[in-house]
Structures are given as structure tokens and as C-alpha cells.
Design an enzyme around this catalytic site. Structure first.
Site, PDB file in Angstrom:
ATOM      1  N   ILE A  12       4.628   3.717   8.060  1.00 46.35           N
ATOM      2  CA  ILE A  12       4.369   2.644   9.019  1.00 46.35           C
ATOM      3  C   ILE A  12       3.148   2.952   9.877  1.00 46.35           C
ATOM      4  CG2 ILE A  12       5.833   3.559  10.887  1.00 46.35           C
ATOM      5  CD1 ILE A  12       6.768   0.590  11.301  1.00 46.35           C
ATOM      6  N   CYS A  46       3.046   6.703  10.763  1.00 48.39           N
ATOM      7  CA  CYS A  46       2.934   7.324   9.442  1.00 48.39           C
ATOM      8  C   CYS A  46       4.127   8.220   9.127  1.00 48.39           C
ATOM      9  CB  CYS A  46       1.628   8.112   9.312  1.00 48.39           C
ATOM     10  SG  CYS A  46       0.168   7.087   9.609  1.00 48.39           S
ATOM     11  N   ARG A  66       0.849  -1.193   0.000  1.00 46.11           N
ATOM     12  CA  ARG A  66       0.000   0.000   0.000  1.00 46.11           C
ATOM     13  C   ARG A  66       0.883   1.241   0.000  1.00 46.11           C
ATOM     14  NH1 ARG A  66       1.160   2.109   4.736  1.00 46.11           N
ATOM     15  NH2 ARG A  66       1.236   0.861   6.638  1.00 46.11           N
TER      16      ARG A  66
END
Length: 221
Positions: free
Chosen positions: A84, A183, A80
Site C-alpha cells: 500500500i 509499503c 501493480r
């Protein structure tokens, strides 16, 4: 084509990824060959796991392999977008496998739709959420020093067919986020509906509300 909602409940990440990929590939094949297909919205929870997206940096995972074992978690490198994130019990994960062209959506519009559905679910609990410029997902107080993420979003799209999706912190154990830079952010916090409201939330109710918002948003296109 119809859209089916499915609940996998608590499922190992590897199994969910395998099932997703199978359904994703089948939808792409059906679309390319003019065959009938079903759009799917999948709900589930996972045992403790970290996933690192295509653009993720290894140093955003702060634990080594042995340390991961001590906290009962695993790490997967996946296909995707994004960096993280953490998945675990008490977090509602949603994997829509959709033909975006059927709904007249591009990828950017689709991500916006996911965010809007979560924002509406949060509002239904009295939690004011929104977006943060240049960062996907759903945030609280995003324009302040107290910005904290309540929902992560990361998708894969091929031939305008989607997989992966969103992870909404409902009753999540937020301590597991302390082992990563969520993220890729080092200056932003995380939160959950439980954290904001001071009590646990009925997961079945959240699934029902999110499913309703997603279907309504898709059918309005």
C-alpha cells in the site's frame, strides 16, 4: 521509437489509471503486431488516494471506508506490484509506459534505473539518498534506525511493456502516511524533499530534473 514526456498535472487516480491502461494496451498490441508506437513518460499529481498492490495486505490500511471519507481520500486495489502507498498533492508521480526490450532492460534493471534517477534528483538538491536491501524505492539513511522513504516504486510489466511507476515526495503532506503501514513497513518512516530541506520545492523544476535523468538513463542503454 521516440519517447514522449507528458504532464497530466492534477488528475483523479481513476482517470489516470484508465488512460495508462489504454496506452499500455496499445503499446503491447503495437509491439506484438510490428506496428509503430511511442514510449511515454507521464508526470502527474493525484488528489488524496491510497493504492493497494497485488501483494498488499488489507490490514496495512488502518482506516475504514467511513474514516477515509472524513479525510477526503479513496482506496483502490490495483494491478501493480508492492503493497500500500499514498498519493496526493505535492507528490510527483511518474508513470513510464515503455517497451523495455527497446532499451535492453529487464524488469529488475528497470526498477534499478528508476531508483537511480530519483537518487540523482535528490542529490541535485543536496539530499543524500540511496537504496535499502530487499526493499524497492529510494531511502534516506536506509541502513540506520532513522531509515525513511522518499520515493515509492511499484510497476506492472507484461511482454516487457511497463505501466505504473514511482511516487516522489516533494511537498507532500506526510500526515496521510500515518493512516497506513507504507509499503507494508511498520518500523520505517517517510520523508519529502520539503521535509529534508525545510522549504517548499518548485514542482516544475523537479519534473524537469527527473525527466532529464530518466531520458538520459534510458538513452544510455
Amino acid at each position: 521509437m521516440k519517447t514522449i514526456t507528458t504532464d497530466w498535472e492534477l488528475i483523479p487516480y481513476s482517470e489516470a489509471w484508465s488512460r495508462q491502461t489504454e496506452w499500455f494496451d496499445a503499446l503491447v498490441h503495437a509491439k506484438q503486431n510490428g506496428e509503430s508506437y511511442e514510449n511515454r513518460i507521464i508526470f502527474c499529481e493525484h488528489p488524496h488516494v491510497y493504492t493497494l498492490g497485488r501483494s498488499g495486505k488489507e490490514n496495512n490500511m488502518l482506516l475504514g471506508e467511513e474514516q477515509l471519507k472524513t479525510i477526503g481520500a479513496t482506496l483502490y486495489h490495483i494491478d501493480r506490484g508492492g503493497d500500500i502507498t499514498y498519493h496526493g498533492p505535492g507528490q510527483l508521480v511518474c508513470y513510464p509506459i515503455l517497451n523495455l526490450e527497446e532499451f535492453g532492460l529487464g524488469l529488475k534493471e528497470y526498477v534499478h534505473l528508476l531508483e537511480e534517477a530519483v537518487i540523482r534528483v535528490c542529490a541535485s538538491y543536496g539530499v543524500v539518498a540511496g537504496r535499502l536491501e530487499k526493499a524497492t524505492g529510494v531511502w534516506l539513511e536506509g541502513d540506520t534506525s532513522r531509515a525513511r522513504k522518499i520515493c515509492a516504486i511499484g510497476v506492472r510489466s507484461s511482454h516487457y511493456v511497463t505501466m505504473h511507476g514511482l511516487a516522489l515526495n516533494v511537498n507532500t503532506d506526510l500526515r496521510y502516511f500515518s493512516y497506513i503501514h507504507p509499503c507494508g513497513f511498520i518500523d520505517k518512516g517517510v520523508t519529502s524533499l520539503q521535509q529534508e530541506l525545510g522549504h517548499s520545492i518548485d514542482m516544475a523544476e523537479v519534473k524537469e530534473r527527473l525527466g532529464r535523468e530518466l531520458l538520459a538513463a534510458l538513452l544510455s542503454k
